[in-house]
Enzyme design. Structure first.
Site, PDB file in Angstrom:
ATOM      1  N   ARG A  21       0.831  -1.196   0.000  1.00  0.00           N
ATOM      2  CA  ARG A  21       0.000   0.000   0.000  1.00  0.00           C
ATOM      3  C   ARG A  21       0.874   1.257   0.000  1.00  0.00           C
ATOM      4  NH1 ARG A  21      -0.928   2.681   4.658  1.00  0.00           N
ATOM      5  NH2 ARG A  21      -3.066   3.177   4.066  1.00  0.00           N
ATOM      6  N   LEU A  22       0.296   2.326  -0.510  1.00  0.00           N
ATOM      7  CA  LEU A  22       0.860   3.661  -0.372  1.00  0.00           C
ATOM      8  C   LEU A  22      -0.176   4.503   0.353  1.00  0.00           C
ATOM      9  CD1 LEU A  22       2.397   4.328  -3.921  1.00  0.00           C
ATOM     10  CD2 LEU A  22       3.610   3.676  -1.833  1.00  0.00           C
ATOM     11  N   ASP A  23       0.273   5.378   1.265  1.00  0.00           N
ATOM     12  CA  ASP A  23      -0.650   6.223   2.016  1.00  0.00           C
ATOM     13  C   ASP A  23      -1.459   7.106   1.076  1.00  0.00           C
ATOM     14  OD1 ASP A  23       0.340   5.158   4.355  1.00  0.00           O
ATOM     15  OD2 ASP A  23       1.710   6.825   4.743  1.00  0.00           O
ATOM     16  N   LYS A  24      -2.552   7.626   1.577  1.00  0.00           N
ATOM     17  CA  LYS A  24      -3.449   8.463   0.776  1.00  0.00           C
ATOM     18  C   LYS A  24      -2.714   9.637   0.140  1.00  0.00           C
ATOM     19  CE  LYS A  24      -7.739  11.155   1.171  1.00  0.00           C
ATOM     20  NZ  LYS A  24      -8.810  11.615   2.088  1.00  0.00           N
ATOM     21  N   HIS A  58       3.473   3.734   7.667  1.00  0.00           N
ATOM     22  CA  HIS A  58       4.094   5.062   7.819  1.00  0.00           C
ATOM     23  C   HIS A  58       5.607   4.975   8.055  1.00  0.00           C
ATOM     24  CE1 HIS A  58       0.311   6.980   7.569  1.00  0.00           C
ATOM     25  NE2 HIS A  58      -0.077   6.853   8.822  1.00  0.00           N
TER      26      HIS A  58
END
Length: 237
Positions: A100-103, A182
């Site tokens: 995943r990549l953060d928003k 994160h």
């Protein structure tokens, strides 16, 4: 195999949906217009829909240039997800994001239905490197590069050795092997900085295709797929 199975495997829907597609659109198999899903085809048949060639490739690998503000998830009630940026039929084929990549993070995101390889790519044991371009505020500690190279203690875990390259104007690149929640932001914070911009530019042997604008995607070619799989077997990292 039957044409309806061929199209089903490529995510074009249920038997009923494929029957409707054959009625309403121009499907050609080996030069002949086909309206019956029972028609026999092979994996090497030349199939097209409305003049666009369709290749029988049940294993899918996509590269997406993830834009800001989009959630890396298959579903979300409140936000747009990366799945909305690719054709719906890929979701029907089981294609999901690799990690995943953060928003608010942009850059290279891989999506696939090859769960085994995806798991190996994300496993810390695989030692597959992800490289990020980072913008930050603040002044990093003098030994920031060395501390990253040794493994940075974040309290709940110590990172694997990482490569930090300091650039001018509050920018740096950071290459890490894990992909914990994160992690890049936490590492910069531990070094005295606050991340203001974050973009992943490389995943293992693959760099973000510079021709892809934010929100655009393309399929990986055979050479790129082979390179990814080799990376999980201790090849290029």
């Amino acid at each position: 195999m039957r044409l309806e199975k061929y199209l089903h495997d490529l995510g074009y829907g249920s038997r009923k949906e494929i029957a409707r597609l054959l009625r309403q659109r121009e499907v050609v198999a080996d030069g002949v217009r086909v309206k019956n899903g029972a028609e026999q085809v092979s994996e090497t048949s030349a199939v097209s829909i409305d003049g666009e060639a369709v290749a029988y490739e049940p294993e899918v690998w996509l590269m997406l240039h993830k834009p800001q503000g989009v959630i890396t998830a298959t579903k979300d009630r409140d936000h747009e997800t990366v799945m909305a940026l690719i054709p719906e039929r890929y979701a029907r084929m089981g294609v999901v994001p690799v990690g995943r990549l953060d928003k608010d993070t942009t850059g290279l995101l891989l999506l696939t239905n090859d769960g085994q390889t995806a798991h190996r790519l994300m496993s810390p044991k695989g030692h597959v490197t992800k490289v990020y371009d980072v913008g930050y505020e603040g002044v990093l500690v003098e030994d920031a590069v060395a501390r990253c190279a040794e493994g940075l203690d974040l309290g709940d875990f110590v990172t694997a050795p990482a490569t930090l390259e300091l650039l001018e104007g509050g920018h740096c690149t950071l290459a890490i092997r894990e992909g914990k929640y994160h992690q890049v932001k936490r590492m910069l914070h531990a070094l005295g900085g606050v991340v203001t911009a974050l973009s992943r530019r490389q995943f293992g042997p693959l760099a973000l295709d510079e021709t892809l604008a934010p929100g655009q995607w393309r399929r990986l070619n055979d050479e790129e797929i082979c390179a990814l799989k080799a990376a999980t077997r201790g090849g290029q990292r």
